[in-house]
Design a protein around this motif. Structure first.
Motif, PDB file in Angstrom:
ATOM      1  N   ILE A 114      -5.484  -1.043   2.424  1.00  0.00           N
ATOM      2  CA  ILE A 114      -4.583  -0.191   1.713  1.00  0.00           C
ATOM      3  C   ILE A 114      -3.787  -1.360   0.629  1.00  0.00           C
ATOM      4  O   ILE A 114      -3.139  -1.181  -0.626  1.00  0.00           O
ATOM      5  CB  ILE A 114      -4.078   0.924   2.774  1.00  0.00           C
ATOM      6  N   ARG A 115      -2.842  -1.701   1.229  1.00  0.00           N
ATOM      7  CA  ARG A 115      -2.101  -2.832   0.853  1.00  0.00           C
ATOM      8  C   ARG A 115      -1.760  -3.717  -0.559  1.00  0.00           C
ATOM      9  O   ARG A 115      -2.161  -3.367  -1.563  1.00  0.00           O
ATOM     10  CB  ARG A 115      -1.057  -3.700   2.047  1.00  0.00           C
ATOM     11  N   GLY A 118      -3.641  -1.203  -3.326  1.00  0.00           N
ATOM     12  CA  GLY A 118      -2.251  -0.558  -3.157  1.00  0.00           C
ATOM     13  C   GLY A 118      -1.507  -1.613  -4.616  1.00  0.00           C
ATOM     14  O   GLY A 118      -0.669  -0.873  -5.853  1.00  0.00           O
ATOM     15  N   VAL A 134       6.583   3.101  -2.009  1.00  0.00           N
ATOM     16  CA  VAL A 134       5.793   4.569  -1.382  1.00  0.00           C
ATOM     17  C   VAL A 134       4.366   3.512  -0.235  1.00  0.00           C
ATOM     18  O   VAL A 134       4.000   4.267   0.158  1.00  0.00           O
ATOM     19  CB  VAL A 134       5.744   5.381  -2.358  1.00  0.00           C
ATOM     20  N   ILE A 135       4.123   2.729  -1.254  1.00  0.00           N
ATOM     21  CA  ILE A 135       2.609   1.890  -1.007  1.00  0.00           C
ATOM     22  C   ILE A 135       2.989   1.624   0.659  1.00  0.00           C
ATOM     23  O   ILE A 135       2.739   2.255   1.163  1.00  0.00           O
ATOM     24  CB  ILE A 135       2.160   1.273  -1.214  1.00  0.00           C
ATOM     25  N   CYS A 137       5.456   2.774   2.511  1.00  0.00           N
ATOM     26  CA  CYS A 137       5.630   3.325   4.055  1.00  0.00           C
ATOM     27  C   CYS A 137       4.046   3.914   4.282  1.00  0.00           C
ATOM     28  O   CYS A 137       3.594   3.981   5.317  1.00  0.00           O
ATOM     29  CB  CYS A 137       6.565   4.412   3.533  1.00  0.00           C
ATOM     30  N   ILE A 138       3.350   3.895   3.582  1.00  0.00           N
ATOM     31  CA  ILE A 138       2.412   4.639   3.239  1.00  0.00           C
ATOM     32  C   ILE A 138       1.411   3.901   4.592  1.00  0.00           C
ATOM     33  O   ILE A 138       0.761   4.344   5.549  1.00  0.00           O
ATOM     34  CB  ILE A 138       0.916   5.013   2.581  1.00  0.00           C
ATOM     35  N   LEU A 141       2.741   4.439   8.201  1.00  0.00           N
ATOM     36  CA  LEU A 141       2.516   5.526   8.996  1.00  0.00           C
ATOM     37  C   LEU A 141       1.130   5.966   9.250  1.00  0.00           C
ATOM     38  O   LEU A 141       0.256   6.094  10.174  1.00  0.00           O
ATOM     39  CB  LEU A 141       3.232   6.792   7.934  1.00  0.00           C
ATOM     40  N   THR A 142      -0.261   5.145   8.032  1.00  0.00           N
ATOM     41  CA  THR A 142      -1.580   5.072   8.450  1.00  0.00           C
ATOM     42  C   THR A 142      -1.653   4.173   9.275  1.00  0.00           C
ATOM     43  O   THR A 142      -2.481   4.428  10.505  1.00  0.00           O
ATOM     44  CB  THR A 142      -2.299   5.193   7.167  1.00  0.00           C
TER      45      THR A 142
END
Length: 166
Positions: A114-115, A118, A134-135, A137-138, A141-142
């Motif tokens: 994801i990192r 993103g 936001v990335i 934070c996602i 949290l993920t």
């Protein structure tokens, strides 16, 4: 924000492995769950302390950190509430006790994927700082919800017992 989370992290996973491994291997799950509940409470307290330390740092030292960037000051204030989700280690302690290191690698790969994706998209489209926060934070949290869900699944199906608060 990451600095405050790392400084205030109490690393309860080490406590879980150190003091919970005997009761875990003896299948005394009642005693093990007491230690596990203590570790979860310890990490919740660690997260709250992290939010307070971050708020204190932003309030009193923000003028030095964000010199000329008032919008970053506001963003840091909002994103400090991610701190309790950054460094929970009790899940890693359970994975270590169950000897499920492959799962740990797979879960960490999800955050890295994801990192990378993103940040690549943000770089290609010249996104602003809010996008990257936001990335981030996602990702945090993920990772937290994947780790926690996986560990609850492992406890239920590997140990054939319920999580302590059921």
């Amino acid at each position: 924000i990451g600095f405050c989370a790392n400084v205030t992290s109490l690393q309860a996973g080490f406590t879980l492995v150190q003091y919970g491994s005997d009761s875990f291997h003896k299948k005394d799950y009642h005693s093990f769950y007491k230690i596990l509940a203590f570790c979860i409470r310890l990490e919740c307290l660690s997260g709250l302390i992290g939010i307070f330390v971050c708020w204190f740092s932003i309030t009193f030292f923000g003028q030095f950190f964000f010199k000329g960037h008032v919008e970053l000051y506001a963003l840091a204030t909002y994103f400090m509430f991610v701190i309790p989700f950054i460094n929970p280690t009790w899940q890693g302690g359970i994975i270590q006790l169950l000897n499920k290191y492959r799962l740990l690698t797979l879960l960490q790969l999800s955050g890295t994927t994801i990192r990378t994706l993103g940040y690549f998209i943000g770089y290609e489209y010249n996104c602003n700082m809010l996008y990257f926060l936001v990335i981030w934070c996602i990702i945090e949290l993920t990772g937290f919800f994947l780790f926690t869900g996986s560990v609850i699944y492992l406890i239920k199906y590997e140990l054939r017992t319920h999580f302590p608060w059921k």
